[in-house]
Motif scaffolding. Structure first.
Motif, PDB file in Angstrom:
ATOM      1  N   HIS A 455     -31.398 -26.440  29.301  1.00 22.29           N
ATOM      2  CA  HIS A 455     -31.348 -27.595  28.408  1.00 22.29           C
ATOM      3  C   HIS A 455     -31.935 -28.849  29.043  1.00 22.29           C
ATOM      4  O   HIS A 455     -32.086 -29.874  28.361  1.00 22.29           O
ATOM      5  CB  HIS A 455     -29.895 -27.880  27.994  1.00 22.29           C
ATOM      6  CG  HIS A 455     -29.338 -26.896  27.026  1.00 22.29           C
ATOM      7  ND1 HIS A 455     -27.983 -26.741  26.797  1.00 22.29           N
ATOM      8  CD2 HIS A 455     -29.967 -25.992  26.203  1.00 22.29           C
ATOM      9  CE1 HIS A 455     -27.799 -25.793  25.895  1.00 22.29           C
ATOM     10  NE2 HIS A 455     -28.972 -25.337  25.520  1.00 22.29           N
ATOM     11  N   LYS A 456     -32.260 -28.782  30.354  1.00 25.24           N
ATOM     12  CA  LYS A 456     -32.771 -29.975  31.031  1.00 25.24           C
ATOM     13  C   LYS A 456     -34.110 -30.410  30.443  1.00 25.24           C
ATOM     14  O   LYS A 456     -34.333 -31.608  30.202  1.00 25.24           O
ATOM     15  CB  LYS A 456     -32.904 -29.700  32.524  1.00 25.24           C
ATOM     16  CG  LYS A 456     -31.563 -29.553  33.231  1.00 25.24           C
ATOM     17  CD  LYS A 456     -31.747 -29.367  34.736  1.00 25.24           C
ATOM     18  CE  LYS A 456     -30.395 -29.260  35.431  1.00 25.24           C
ATOM     19  NZ  LYS A 456     -30.520 -29.092  36.906  1.00 25.24           N
ATOM     20  N   GLY A 457     -34.981 -29.490  30.214  1.00 26.08           N
ATOM     21  CA  GLY A 457     -36.276 -29.845  29.646  1.00 26.08           C
ATOM     22  C   GLY A 457     -36.168 -30.329  28.216  1.00 26.08           C
ATOM     23  O   GLY A 457     -37.040 -31.070  27.736  1.00 26.08           O
ATOM     24  N   LEU A 458     -35.110 -29.938  27.516  1.00 26.41           N
ATOM     25  CA  LEU A 458     -34.900 -30.350  26.132  1.00 26.41           C
ATOM     26  C   LEU A 458     -34.140 -31.665  26.022  1.00 26.41           C
ATOM     27  O   LEU A 458     -34.008 -32.214  24.920  1.00 26.41           O
ATOM     28  CB  LEU A 458     -34.130 -29.250  25.381  1.00 26.41           C
ATOM     29  CG  LEU A 458     -34.779 -27.858  25.379  1.00 26.41           C
ATOM     30  CD1 LEU A 458     -33.833 -26.834  24.759  1.00 26.41           C
ATOM     31  CD2 LEU A 458     -36.096 -27.894  24.618  1.00 26.41           C
ATOM     32  N   ASP A 459     -33.592 -32.141  27.163  1.00 22.79           N
ATOM     33  CA  ASP A 459     -32.843 -33.397  27.215  1.00 22.79           C
ATOM     34  C   ASP A 459     -31.630 -33.370  26.282  1.00 22.79           C
ATOM     35  O   ASP A 459     -31.383 -34.307  25.518  1.00 22.79           O
ATOM     36  CB  ASP A 459     -33.750 -34.579  26.870  1.00 22.79           C
ATOM     37  CG  ASP A 459     -33.122 -35.927  27.257  1.00 22.79           C
ATOM     38  OD1 ASP A 459     -32.378 -35.956  28.253  1.00 22.79           O
ATOM     39  OD2 ASP A 459     -33.360 -36.924  26.543  1.00 22.79           O
ATOM     40  N   ILE A 460     -30.863 -32.285  26.350  1.00 25.56           N
ATOM     41  CA  ILE A 460     -29.631 -32.182  25.572  1.00 25.56           C
ATOM     42  C   ILE A 460     -28.505 -31.739  26.499  1.00 25.56           C
ATOM     43  O   ILE A 460     -28.736 -31.126  27.552  1.00 25.56           O
ATOM     44  CB  ILE A 460     -29.757 -31.193  24.394  1.00 25.56           C
ATOM     45  CG1 ILE A 460     -30.160 -29.803  24.898  1.00 25.56           C
ATOM     46  CG2 ILE A 460     -30.719 -31.712  23.345  1.00 25.56           C
ATOM     47  CD1 ILE A 460     -30.226 -28.756  23.790  1.00 25.56           C
ATOM     48  N   GLY A 461     -27.260 -32.039  26.124  1.00 23.91           N
ATOM     49  CA  GLY A 461     -26.106 -31.668  26.929  1.00 23.91           C
ATOM     50  C   GLY A 461     -24.822 -31.889  26.152  1.00 23.91           C
ATOM     51  O   GLY A 461     -24.831 -32.245  24.963  1.00 23.91           O
TER      52      GLY A 461
END
Length: 501
Positions: A455-461
């Motif tokens: 999810h880091k590349g998608l900037d979600i958490g």
């Protein structure tokens, strides 16, 4: 006349009946298998032996109850600012409760207690898994006086308003400003717990379908037509009648539960707090102090919105885990929009408003569809192909399942939002019953953020806000935005020094 609680005192003598019933209930709960065997083998037992055994048990219960009554005392130690409870028969127990840690003092009445006109006090403190102390049998005057003194000793600054009697100057209970009538409770009973109704309905349909398949494959019907035994129209009529009876039964049971639990529900103001009283068979009275409130949940569905009723759940401070938080949560059923605003204004001093809206990433919708549709159908198909071919008979219901679950997942995703304002954080969620959970940033106990490596590349958490009344979780939101608010909230928490525990 003010009751003096500085000296140890016992419960009401008539309360011995409550203690006898409590001892009997405890024995039956712990020894019911032995009692069942004893009753089943009592056919050949002589009447003298049966009578003697019963009399002996009653004497034993009476002695135990009397010893519990004699050894149970309670008093307020003003010097150490503690409430002391002594109990036990052989192993004596002394419980000391700091007055400033008392969270709630609940007054309730079971059916037996109402018959003999005594009351039960439950004293809750933050950080315990059960009631810290329980006094089972005192008069109404003693119960009110003890509750008054325990809450007064917490801190006089906890109360924003004090109501006094004009002739004596003594503190009195406020008159109810909200009373939930019988008609409103009937509306609540008929418009809530639809999920339970749908679950039971689906279980009933699946069971009927499975029984029909077993009947069709039975050897007695091999080579014969089922139409010779059952008329198709009669089967359809019976199915519809069964579904109607099931829905009516579930709604009726839910209605009865609501009426028994919340009958004569009143909400009054007392010293800046909410005094709640309700119950038909078991009468309960509890006080909610605004500074102890952690999460307020407002819930309503389409029918309730049309009827202008809202269900409110108030979660208070506790460090005893999720199960304890559920036990400490207080429900207020069926209040109107105006009454809801009055309650929120008393709890928060202002009406909470939704701020900036945060939406989850669309991958939450995709993941939910995979978990609830693709994965279950894949498992069903795999098991049916390799182990149980008769499972494929259920695939006739697959389109209906996909339609219902897909619709529910979509609306759940559309309603899933987090609103961030200066004074409040509001999480909205739900499919049919839409809930709005409200917390104040100053009540935050801790904040956790997590992010899977893909999810880091998608900037979600994921954001988890921890409070003393439970957690508020927001999944798959924008990671950059979440961290900006986390830094802001942590800074405000460090600056605030609120007494919420």
């Amino acid at each position: 006349m003010t009751t003096d609680f500085s000296q140890p005192q016992r419960q009401s003598p008539i309360g011995l009946l409550v203690m006898v019933a409590d001892v009997i209930r405890g024995v039956i709960k712990s020894m019911w298998p032995v009692l069942v065997v004893f009753i089943l083998r009592s056919d050949g037992m002589s009447k003298v032996y049966a009578f003697g055994s019963t009399a002996g048990l009653l004497v034993f219960f009476g002695v135990v109850a009397y010893l519990k009554y004699r050894n149970f005392t309670f008093y307020i130690d003003q010097q150490n600012a503690e409430f002391i409870v002594n109990s036990g028969i052989f192993n004596k127990t002394r419980t000391a409760i700091r007055l400033d840690r008392i969270q709630q003092v609940n007054i309730s009445q079971s059916l037996i207690q109402r018959i003999i006109n005594v009351y039960e006090l439950e004293i809750d403190t933050a950080g315990t898994s059960n009631e810290e102390a329980k006094i089972k049998a005192v008069s109404h005057e003693v119960a009110l006086a003890l509750k008054e003194q325990l809450l007064e000793n917490v801190t006089t600054s906890d109360f924003s308003e004090v109501e006094h009697s004009e002739d004596t100057g003594s503190t009195i209970e406020g008159s109810p400003f909200i009373r939930i009538d019988l008609v409103t409770l009937i509306k609540v009973g008929l418009t809530s717990n639809y999920l339970r109704t749908i679950s039971l309905l689906l279980a009933f349909v699946i069971t009927m379908f499975d029984n029909f398949n077993q009947l069709r494959d039975d050897e007695a019907f091999q080579g014969q037509e089922l139409e010779g035994y059952f008329d198709e129209q009669q089967l359809i009529q019976s199915a519809f009648i069964g579904i109607f009876i099931l829905i009516a039964g579930v709604l009726l049971l839910n209605l009865i539960r609501v009426l028994i639990k919340y009958f004569d529900y009143t909400v009054a103001k007392q010293r800046g707090s909410l005094l709640l009283s309700y119950g038909l068979l078991s009468k309960k009275s509890t006080i909610i102090k605004p500074e102890k409130v952690q999460i307020v949940r407002l819930t309503r569905n389409y029918f309730q919105r049309k009827m202008d009723i809202t269900e409110i759940k108030i979660k208070q401070a506790s460090s005893g885990g999720e199960e304890v938080n559920k036990n400490l949560a207080v429900d207020i059923p069926g209040v109107s929009t105006t009454q809801t605003k009055s309650i929120l204004n008393l709890l928060f001093q202002i009406i909470p408003e939704k701020g900036i809206m945060l939406k989850p990433n669309y991958r939450r919708l995709v993941f939910s569809l995979f978990i609830r549709i693709v994965l279950p159908l894949g498992i069903l198909a795999t098991v049916g192909y390799f182990a149980a071919p008769n499972l494929f008979d259920f695939f006739v219901a697959v389109p209906l399942y996909i339609l219902l679950v897909g619709t529910a997942v979509y609306f759940g995703f559309r309603n899933y939002r987090l609103f961030v304002g200066l004074d409040f954080i509001i999480k909205q969620s739900g499919v049919w019953d839409i809930s709005n959970e409200i917390i104040e940033p100053s009540k935050i106990q801790a904040i956790s953020t997590s992010q899977l490596f893909w999810h880091k590349g998608l900037d979600i958490g994921t954001l988890t806000i921890h409070t003393a009344g439970g957690d508020l979780i927001f999944n798959l939101g924008n990671w950059t935005t979440i961290n900006q608010y986390v830094n802001l909230w942590l800074r405000d928490v460090e600056r605030n020094d609120n007494n919420w525990m």
